[in-house]
Design a protein around this motif. Structure first.
Motif, short mmCIF file in Angstrom:
data_model
loop_
_atom_site.label_atom_id
_atom_site.label_comp_id
_atom_site.label_asym_id
_atom_site.label_seq_id
_atom_site.Cartn_x
_atom_site.Cartn_y
_atom_site.Cartn_z
N ARG A 93 6.41 -5.62 1.79
CA ARG A 93 4.94 -4.94 1.29
C ARG A 93 4.00 -5.05 2.44
N ILE A 94 3.52 -4.09 2.66
CA ILE A 94 2.27 -3.96 3.70
C ILE A 94 1.11 -4.01 3.19
N VAL A 95 0.07 -4.93 3.52
CA VAL A 95 -1.01 -5.04 2.96
C VAL A 95 -2.24 -5.08 3.73
N LEU A 96 -3.31 -4.13 3.80
CA LEU A 96 -4.45 -4.36 4.76
C LEU A 96 -5.50 -5.14 3.67
N VAL A 97 -5.96 -6.23 4.04
CA VAL A 97 -7.25 -7.26 3.31
C VAL A 97 -8.42 -6.59 4.41
N SER A 98 -9.22 -5.94 3.72
CA SER A 98 -10.62 -5.47 4.30
C SER A 98 -11.41 -6.79 4.59
N VAL A 99 -11.80 -6.85 5.97
CA VAL A 99 -12.97 -7.67 6.12
C VAL A 99 -14.27 -7.16 6.35
N ASP A 100 -14.50 -6.07 5.47
CA ASP A 100 -15.56 -5.09 5.58
C ASP A 100 -15.92 -4.42 4.43
N PRO A 101 -16.22 -5.62 3.30
CA PRO A 101 -16.14 -4.79 1.93
C PRO A 101 -17.42 -4.06 1.76
N ASP A 102 -18.37 -4.23 2.56
CA ASP A 102 -19.47 -3.15 2.43
C ASP A 102 -19.36 -1.77 2.60
N ARG A 103 -18.27 -1.55 3.60
CA ARG A 103 -17.98 -0.01 3.98
C ARG A 103 -16.83 0.27 3.35
N ASP A 104 -15.89 -0.69 2.95
CA ASP A 104 -14.60 -0.29 2.48
C ASP A 104 -14.43 -0.18 1.28
N THR A 105 -14.95 0.74 0.67
CA THR A 105 -14.86 1.02 -1.00
C THR A 105 -13.30 1.17 -1.00
N PRO A 106 -13.08 1.46 -2.41
CA PRO A 106 -11.59 1.68 -2.56
C PRO A 106 -11.17 3.12 -2.09
N GLN A 107 -12.12 4.15 -2.41
CA GLN A 107 -11.89 5.31 -1.92
C GLN A 107 -11.71 5.44 -0.42
N GLN A 108 -12.50 4.64 0.34
CA GLN A 108 -12.30 4.84 1.70
C GLN A 108 -11.07 4.13 2.21
N LEU A 109 -10.70 2.95 1.48
CA LEU A 109 -9.40 2.34 2.02
C LEU A 109 -7.96 3.30 1.44
N LYS A 110 -8.18 3.92 0.53
CA LYS A 110 -7.03 4.96 0.06
C LYS A 110 -6.99 6.15 1.12
N GLN A 111 -8.17 6.70 1.53
CA GLN A 111 -8.15 7.88 2.34
C GLN A 111 -7.52 7.03 3.68
N TYR A 112 -8.17 6.13 4.18
CA TYR A 112 -7.53 5.81 5.43
C TYR A 112 -6.14 5.46 5.72
N LEU A 113 -5.61 4.44 4.41
CA LEU A 113 -4.33 4.19 4.78
C LEU A 113 -3.46 5.16 4.46
N GLY A 114 -3.77 6.47 3.72
CA GLY A 114 -3.25 7.63 3.58
C GLY A 114 -2.80 8.19 5.03
N TYR A 115 -3.68 7.92 6.03
CA TYR A 115 -3.10 8.41 7.34
C TYR A 115 -1.99 7.79 7.91
N PHE A 116 -1.68 6.50 7.52
CA PHE A 116 -0.54 5.86 8.09
C PHE A 116 0.67 5.97 7.03
N ASP A 117 0.56 5.44 5.88
CA ASP A 117 1.36 5.39 4.83
C ASP A 117 0.80 5.26 3.66
N LYS A 118 1.27 6.09 2.62
CA LYS A 118 0.65 6.07 1.37
C LYS A 118 1.06 4.82 0.55
N GLN A 119 2.15 4.00 0.80
CA GLN A 119 2.67 3.14 0.11
C GLN A 119 2.02 1.83 0.65
N PHE A 120 1.21 1.79 1.79
CA PHE A 120 0.44 0.60 2.12
C PHE A 120 -0.36 0.32 1.01
#
Length: 210
Positions: A111-138
């Motif tokens: 399992r690959i997990v990105l733990v955001s160190v920028d919670p102010d800008r990294d909303t769930p929606q932002q994380l989902k969109q960003y990780l979707g550019y790489f792998d939707k399973q991340f």
């Protein structure tokens, strides 16, 4: 027991001892060779597994996730953020490449997990969109800064919380990855920069471990 029988018995015992020592030496050499290959690939295993606190975070779907829910697979934790200009996109692209080259049996245990160190800008929606550019399973996880620091300190992956009052701020963080085992404990690290070819060779054997 005749002298001949005694002699045969002694020879058999000596032969068994020699074979035992030889097998032990071969097995020890094999284990040492495996360890050297892991280190060469940038995988550093801890001599003793480390307990990780069961903290609560939120995933890219806005759902609460406890760290205990990561049990059952080997988990790679990468502390980064979606507005990162260099290390994060490079690392995630490499992890995507590595995953694509692993056998399916190994992928199922990883399992690959990105733990955001920028919670102010990294909303769930932002994380989902960003990780979707790489792998939707991340998986993307976020949490308040105090929780993030507890987790970062627990797995020895340092980062410095940013001054969010500055426009276009960046966050200083490590490129190293934390390795959690299927039991939820930290087993080690993967050093940055990643060597994709060597990791593809070593990860399948690693994820077979319990």
């Amino acid at each position: 027991m005749t002298r001949t029988q005694k002699t045969v018995f002694i020879l058999v015992a000596i032969l068994a001892l020699v074979l035992g020592l030889t097998v032990n030496r071969v097995l020890s050499g094999s284990a040492q060779g495996d360890q050297i290959a892991l280190i060469d690939a940038g995988i550093i295993l801890l001599p003793q597994s480390r307990t990780v606190p069961d903290l609560s975070l939120t995933d890219q779907d806005g759902q609460p996730v406890s760290l205990n829910q990561l049990k059952g697979k080997w988990t790679v934790l990468f502390f980064g953020y979606t507005f990162c200009p260099d290390i994060c996109p490079t690392t995630l692209a490499q992890l995507r490449q590595i995953k694509s080259e692993l056998p399916s049996e190994a992928v199922d245990k990883l399992r690959i997990v990105l733990v955001s160190v920028d919670p102010d800008r990294d909303t769930p929606q932002q994380l989902k969109q960003y990780l979707g550019y790489f792998d939707k399973q991340f998986v993307g996880l976020r949490a308040p800064v105090d929780t993030l620091q507890k987790l970062a300190n627990a797995v020895s992956i340092p980062y410095i919380p940013a001054d969010t009052s500055k426009p276009g701020y960046t966050v200083d963080h490590s490129g190293n990855l934390a390795l959690l085992g299927p039991d939820g404990t930290q087993r080690g690290f993967i050093r940055a920069p990643l060597n994709s070819q060597k990791l593809v060779a070593q990860l399948p054997g690693l994820v077979e471990r319990k």
